[in-house]
Enzyme design. Structure first.
Site, PDB file in Angstrom:
ATOM      1  N   HIS A  82       0.861  -1.209   0.000  1.00  0.00           N
ATOM      2  CA  HIS A  82       0.000   0.000   0.000  1.00  0.00           C
ATOM      3  C   HIS A  82       0.880   1.235   0.000  1.00  0.00           C
ATOM      4  O   HIS A  82       1.477   1.593   1.029  1.00  0.00           O
ATOM      5  CB  HIS A  82      -0.937   0.025   1.200  1.00  0.00           C
ATOM      6  CG  HIS A  82      -1.905   1.172   1.155  1.00  0.00           C
ATOM      7  ND1 HIS A  82      -3.152   1.078   0.560  1.00  0.00           N
ATOM      8  CD2 HIS A  82      -1.802   2.451   1.587  1.00  0.00           C
ATOM      9  CE1 HIS A  82      -3.776   2.242   0.646  1.00  0.00           C
ATOM     10  NE2 HIS A  82      -2.966   3.107   1.271  1.00  0.00           N
ATOM     11  N   CYS A  83       0.976   1.861  -1.133  1.00  0.00           N
ATOM     12  CA  CYS A  83       1.718   3.116  -1.253  1.00  0.00           C
ATOM     13  C   CYS A  83       1.136   3.878  -2.437  1.00  0.00           C
ATOM     14  O   CYS A  83       0.295   3.347  -3.173  1.00  0.00           O
ATOM     15  CB  CYS A  83       3.214   2.854  -1.424  1.00  0.00           C
ATOM     16  SG  CYS A  83       3.590   1.663  -2.703  1.00  0.00           S
ATOM     17  N   HIS A  84       1.558   5.121  -2.580  1.00  0.00           N
ATOM     18  CA  HIS A  84       1.002   5.986  -3.630  1.00  0.00           C
ATOM     19  C   HIS A  84       2.119   6.702  -4.370  1.00  0.00           C
ATOM     20  O   HIS A  84       3.253   6.784  -3.885  1.00  0.00           O
ATOM     21  CB  HIS A  84       0.094   7.063  -3.021  1.00  0.00           C
ATOM     22  CG  HIS A  84      -0.931   6.575  -2.052  1.00  0.00           C
ATOM     23  ND1 HIS A  84      -2.097   5.956  -2.441  1.00  0.00           N
ATOM     24  CD2 HIS A  84      -0.973   6.622  -0.696  1.00  0.00           C
ATOM     25  CE1 HIS A  84      -2.825   5.664  -1.367  1.00  0.00           C
ATOM     26  NE2 HIS A  84      -2.150   6.051  -0.292  1.00  0.00           N
ATOM     27  N   TYR A 126      -7.396  17.643  -1.558  1.00  0.00           N
ATOM     28  CA  TYR A 126      -6.131  18.127  -0.975  1.00  0.00           C
ATOM     29  C   TYR A 126      -5.100  18.234  -2.082  1.00  0.00           C
ATOM     30  O   TYR A 126      -5.236  17.593  -3.132  1.00  0.00           O
ATOM     31  CB  TYR A 126      -5.622  17.182   0.133  1.00  0.00           C
ATOM     32  CG  TYR A 126      -5.295  15.779  -0.341  1.00  0.00           C
ATOM     33  CD1 TYR A 126      -4.044  15.446  -0.883  1.00  0.00           C
ATOM     34  CD2 TYR A 126      -6.234  14.755  -0.260  1.00  0.00           C
ATOM     35  CE1 TYR A 126      -3.753  14.162  -1.328  1.00  0.00           C
ATOM     36  CE2 TYR A 126      -5.958  13.482  -0.704  1.00  0.00           C
ATOM     37  CZ  TYR A 126      -4.713  13.184  -1.226  1.00  0.00           C
ATOM     38  OH  TYR A 126      -4.424  11.919  -1.672  1.00  0.00           O
ATOM     39  N   ASP A 160       2.153   2.933   3.188  1.00  0.00           N
ATOM     40  CA  ASP A 160       1.292   4.100   2.921  1.00  0.00           C
ATOM     41  C   ASP A 160       2.111   5.341   2.553  1.00  0.00           C
ATOM     42  O   ASP A 160       1.605   6.471   2.582  1.00  0.00           O
ATOM     43  CB  ASP A 160       0.333   4.431   4.068  1.00  0.00           C
ATOM     44  CG  ASP A 160      -0.764   5.405   3.637  1.00  0.00           C
ATOM     45  OD1 ASP A 160      -1.150   5.384   2.451  1.00  0.00           O
ATOM     46  OD2 ASP A 160      -1.208   6.217   4.465  1.00  0.00           O
TER      47      ASP A 160
END
Ligand code: 0GY
Length: 295
Positions: A27-29, A45, A245
């Protein structure tokens, strides 16, 4: 970026916990860079840039081998930055996209060939405008044919209302951040039991035991979140995923040190077997196994 935005940690520590070979940050962006991949007009945002090069640098530094990159809401339904990162990863990244029901077959096929293996349905009101459930159901039918799965993000207070919808979905479902429990209530509270019971009843429901930094009230090293994640890892060892994350959107209290986050893993998955399932076997089965890819 927003004036109160906290950027990702500039120089995380090297973890004391040595990740097993082949570990997946599931889970990362990626954010932008905005000059190349502008943020969506409807975003809630505006983050700092956090592009694929920085992500892959962090992956190597921490000792991960692969990433699962989740389309962030600041990019809306334009998955270009995600697809670009997947294509640049040399097969070491898979993706979760965000799509509308009018996504074309060609767009789905392009994303599939880049490494997208699922879509995210987001119910968190501070991040997105609401989408009717019928719309999500139509998307679910399309992506089920591809052999993709669905990631869902919601707040604990919304779970009860969502249960019938979640139980109606035709694919594997991955719940982000354990359904965001209120960690002041205790693992025996009906709210957390509702989530555990949902997983117990439905063996297609998986969970990311992620984001202690988001759920904590006491702060690092996140002692108050450990019992929740440890309980889920123990009861459902074959349906849990873990991720950093990074770059940690919308953190208000503090920015976690990603190396310290890796040190949290053995506290929630104490045995080498549990760690192997959490970090390698489960994400490899869900993201790197053969899938139909046909519509
Ligand atoms: C996360 C959590 C958050 C944001 C997003 O896509 C997103 O914007 O997922 C959040 O603000 O809680 O999983 O990164």
């Amino acid at each position: 970026m927003d004036s109160n935005w906290i950027p990702f940690h500039p120089n995380p520590k090297r973890p004391d916990f040595a990740l097993p070979e082949g570990a997946v940050d599931a889970h990362c962006h990626v954010f932008g860079p905005a000059a190349k991949f502008p943020f969506a007009p409807e975003r809630k945002y505006t983050p700092c840039d956090a592009g694929k090069d920085k992500l892959f640098e962090l992956r190597d530094f921490l000792g991960f081998e692969r990433n699962v990159i989740v389309q962030a809401t600041c990019h809306g339904k334009d998955n270009a930055a995600l697809v670009d990162a997947l294509r640049a990863s040399d097969g070491k990244a898979r993706g979760i996209a965000s799509v509308s029901p009018d996504v074309t077959d060609a767009e789905l096929a392009n994303m599939d060939s880049a490494g997208v293996r699922g879509v995210r349905f987001n119910f968190v009101r501070r991040l997105v405008d609401a989408t009717p459930k019928e719309v999500f159901t139509r998307i679910a039918t399309r992506v089920a044919r591809l052999g993709w799965h669905i990631v869902v993000y919601f707040e604990a207070d919304d779970l009860q209302e969502l249960v019938p919808f979640l139980e109606s979905l035709p694919t594997v479902i991955v719940v982000d951040h354990m359904g965001r429990p209120d960690v002041t209530k205790g693992v025996d509270h009906p709210d957390f039991r509702r989530f555990v019971d949902l997983m117990a009843r439905n063996d297609n429901i998986w969970c990311k035991v992620t984001c202690p930094e988001r759920l904590t009230v006491s702060g690092p090293p996140y002692d108050d979140v450990v019992p929740y994640a440890a309980a889920i890892v123990e009861q459902f060892p074959d349906r849990v995923l873990w991720g950093t994350d990074w770059p940690h959107p919308n953190m208000k209290s503090h920015m976690p040190d990603d190396g310290a986050l890796v040190n949290y893993i053995p506290r929630i998955a104490p045995t080498p077997e549990a760690q192997r399932k959490l970090l390698i076997d489960n994400p490899m089965r869900l993201y790197w196994a053969q899938h139909t890819g046909e519509q």
